[in-house]
Write an enzyme that holds these catalytic residues in place. Sequence first.
Site, PDB file in Angstrom:
ATOM      1  N   GLY A  29       2.718  29.416  44.843  1.00 47.26           N
ATOM      2  CA  GLY A  29       3.845  28.480  44.883  1.00 47.26           C
ATOM      3  C   GLY A  29       3.387  27.038  44.689  1.00 47.26           C
ATOM      4  O   GLY A  29       4.038  26.253  43.992  1.00 47.26           O
TER       5      GLY A  29
ATOM      6  N   GLU B 118      10.415  29.878  47.046  1.00 47.03           N
ATOM      7  CA  GLU B 118      10.746  30.804  48.143  1.00 47.03           C
ATOM      8  C   GLU B 118       9.444  31.532  48.479  1.00 47.03           C
ATOM      9  O   GLU B 118       9.006  32.394  47.721  1.00 47.03           O
ATOM     10  CB  GLU B 118      11.799  31.830  47.698  1.00 47.03           C
TER      11      GLU B 118
ATOM     12  N   GLU C 223      -0.044  35.630  57.017  1.00 49.28           N
ATOM     13  CA  GLU C 223       0.908  36.659  56.609  1.00 49.28           C
ATOM     14  C   GLU C 223       0.138  37.907  56.176  1.00 49.28           C
ATOM     15  O   GLU C 223      -0.678  37.848  55.260  1.00 49.28           O
ATOM     16  CB  GLU C 223       1.745  36.135  55.436  1.00 49.28           C
TER      17      GLU C 223
ATOM     18  N   GLY D 187       7.239  33.985  45.927  1.00 47.45           N
ATOM     19  CA  GLY D 187       5.915  34.606  46.044  1.00 47.45           C
ATOM     20  C   GLY D 187       5.115  33.926  47.132  1.00 47.45           C
ATOM     21  O   GLY D 187       5.670  33.379  48.094  1.00 47.45           O
ATOM     22  N   SER D 188       3.798  33.938  46.965  1.00 47.02           N
ATOM     23  CA  SER D 188       2.908  33.435  48.016  1.00 47.02           C
ATOM     24  C   SER D 188       2.839  31.906  47.995  1.00 47.02           C
ATOM     25  O   SER D 188       3.036  31.284  46.942  1.00 47.02           O
ATOM     26  CB  SER D 188       1.511  34.004  47.793  1.00 47.02           C
TER      27      SER D 188
ATOM     28  N   CYS E 143       9.190  39.268  53.458  1.00 44.74           N
ATOM     29  CA  CYS E 143       8.751  37.900  53.771  1.00 44.74           C
ATOM     30  C   CYS E 143       9.298  37.383  55.104  1.00 44.74           C
ATOM     31  O   CYS E 143       8.630  36.649  55.811  1.00 44.74           O
ATOM     32  CB  CYS E 143       9.170  36.963  52.647  1.00 44.74           C
TER      33      CYS E 143
ATOM     34  N   GLU F  87       0.212  30.149  48.059  1.00 42.47           N
ATOM     35  CA  GLU F  87      -0.919  29.716  47.213  1.00 42.47           C
ATOM     36  C   GLU F  87      -0.454  29.533  45.768  1.00 42.47           C
ATOM     37  O   GLU F  87      -0.728  28.514  45.127  1.00 42.47           O
ATOM     38  CB  GLU F  87      -2.055  30.763  47.256  1.00 42.47           C
TER      39      GLU F  87
ATOM     40  N   LYS G  72       9.989  36.396  34.720  1.00 41.28           N
ATOM     41  CA  LYS G  72       8.706  37.113  34.743  1.00 41.28           C
ATOM     42  C   LYS G  72       8.616  37.939  36.018  1.00 41.28           C
ATOM     43  O   LYS G  72       8.452  37.409  37.112  1.00 41.28           O
ATOM     44  CB  LYS G  72       7.499  36.166  34.685  1.00 41.28           C
TER      45      LYS G  72
END
Length: 496
Positions: free
Chosen positions: A248, A265, A398, A243-244, A299, A246, A190
């Site tokens: 994750g 990650e 971040e 991704g983030s 990142c 949150e 996705k």
Amino acid sequence: MATMIKPGLRPEVERFLSSRVQQGVVGGRDVAALDGATFTTIDPGSGAHLAEVASMQAADIDRAVSAAAEAFRGWSALPVNERAIWIHRLADEIERRKPIIGEIEAFDAGKIRQQAEGDVQVTVDTLRYFNNMALHVQRRNALPVAGHEAWTIRQPWGPCGFIFPWNFPFLLIGWGIAPALAAGNTVVIKPAEDTPLSAIYLAQLAREIGFPDGVINIVTGLGETAGAALANHRGLKRMSFTGSPEIGRLVGEACGRNLIPCKLELGGKGAAVIFDDVDVKATARKLADAITFHTGQVCCDATRWLVHEKIYDEFVSESVACLKQTKVGYQMDDGVQMGPVVSAKQQERVLGYLERGRSEGAELLLAGGAAKVAGRSGFFVKPALLAGSLDNIAAQEEIFGPVAYLAPFSDEAQAIGMANATDYGLANSVWTSDLGRAARVAESMVAGNSWINAHNVFPHGVPYGGVNKSGMGGGVNSPETLFDYWRSQSIVRPLR
Ligand code: NAD
């Protein structure tokens, strides 16, 4: 018909963008969402409409996971050298079409064209790296056990789910799926809703070269629908999320409920620790290049610059001078060093953090802010430098834009303490001509990666991943990653 965004588009890109709706690719076929829903993806540098894209829901994800499970039977049963031929063919064809994929990626993600092509090459190299390695791994290992004949075998898991962010859409697909495919798994991918096009193109390309149907499936859609349905799907045997933190956490919770292994990650808030024995001008230049690379949407960037007090003022003035020269512009134009951020939402995020950082007392060394680019209504921002207490929100969270936060230090122990004063743990760097100190400081920073006199370095074979709020599950890009995509099975026969 998609809007013509730039005269002189490659004909293949124009053809690709002329599809009325870009569909997902499931079992080798283009598929619309069952309910026909779509979402829009745009060029962040001009605001132009690029494509309508299938907005898939849980029932569409079911079809994709079933297709991957079906394809797994044939793909996993292929002799390893036959599978390797397919993966090499795929890598070769991606490399041949690098300018096309690079152009699609540059439009969709706002990436500078040469950088987008560089990302495509990374995927090609990663496919070859893991493919070659898989050919040479012993799958059957005898165990020296008294009174028994015993051995282990390595088996692929089955259909694996992958959810990706928008900052390196094509490169991250390569890092993610290359070891999975080489180990004999099938994948459901996705892509992010801001940047779905290069993933769709990849699956179409795979079909054109006759790559086995259902081995690579693409499901497009929004995070809370398509992403959540994939993360929670009970037909998957492994999950990988980039991704983030949150999101994750949500994906990790879903995998915990389904009891499947999960790689996460996640984000970062990396430090660069700069000692007083560096070439100040050259180091400021390198860090300015790092923070402006892909408009700071990286990142592992160095977003906290911890500078020895003896060179602090000089370092600030050199950095400000470098960053003021950054040429901000449309990503497809020659000579541009920094393109747009990916969306209006991301632009608001960057500007919001600058405002909040300032209101919490940070000094603005270089103001940043929205940038105007003649003739383009994209999401442009200028580089910014802040300074002050490391408790400031801009030093803790971040931002994901071309913004660095500076603070002085007086000795090595203090610098290490400051570098580690974060919940994240992805990547840091240390800058000094004393290599003994460099190794000591690099090893003391709590993170998955420490670089010496460089930032953002990724040779194949070096594990890349984060700890704490930056991720878990073994990372990517190293020999161990290939082994993550095999489960181990033990076989024992008593001899008496
Ligand atoms: P995000 O977490 O918002 O989205 C990532 C993906 O998750 C997207 O595909 C999104 O559609 C999907 N998603 C959203 N909600 C979901 C849900 N409820 N369930 C399942 N999936 C869902 O992140 P982003 O804004 O796209 O990317 C930026 C973040 O990615 C930053 O934190 C960055 O540091 C991180 N990142 C990390 C690495 C790494 O290697 N560690 C690499 C690139 C980006």
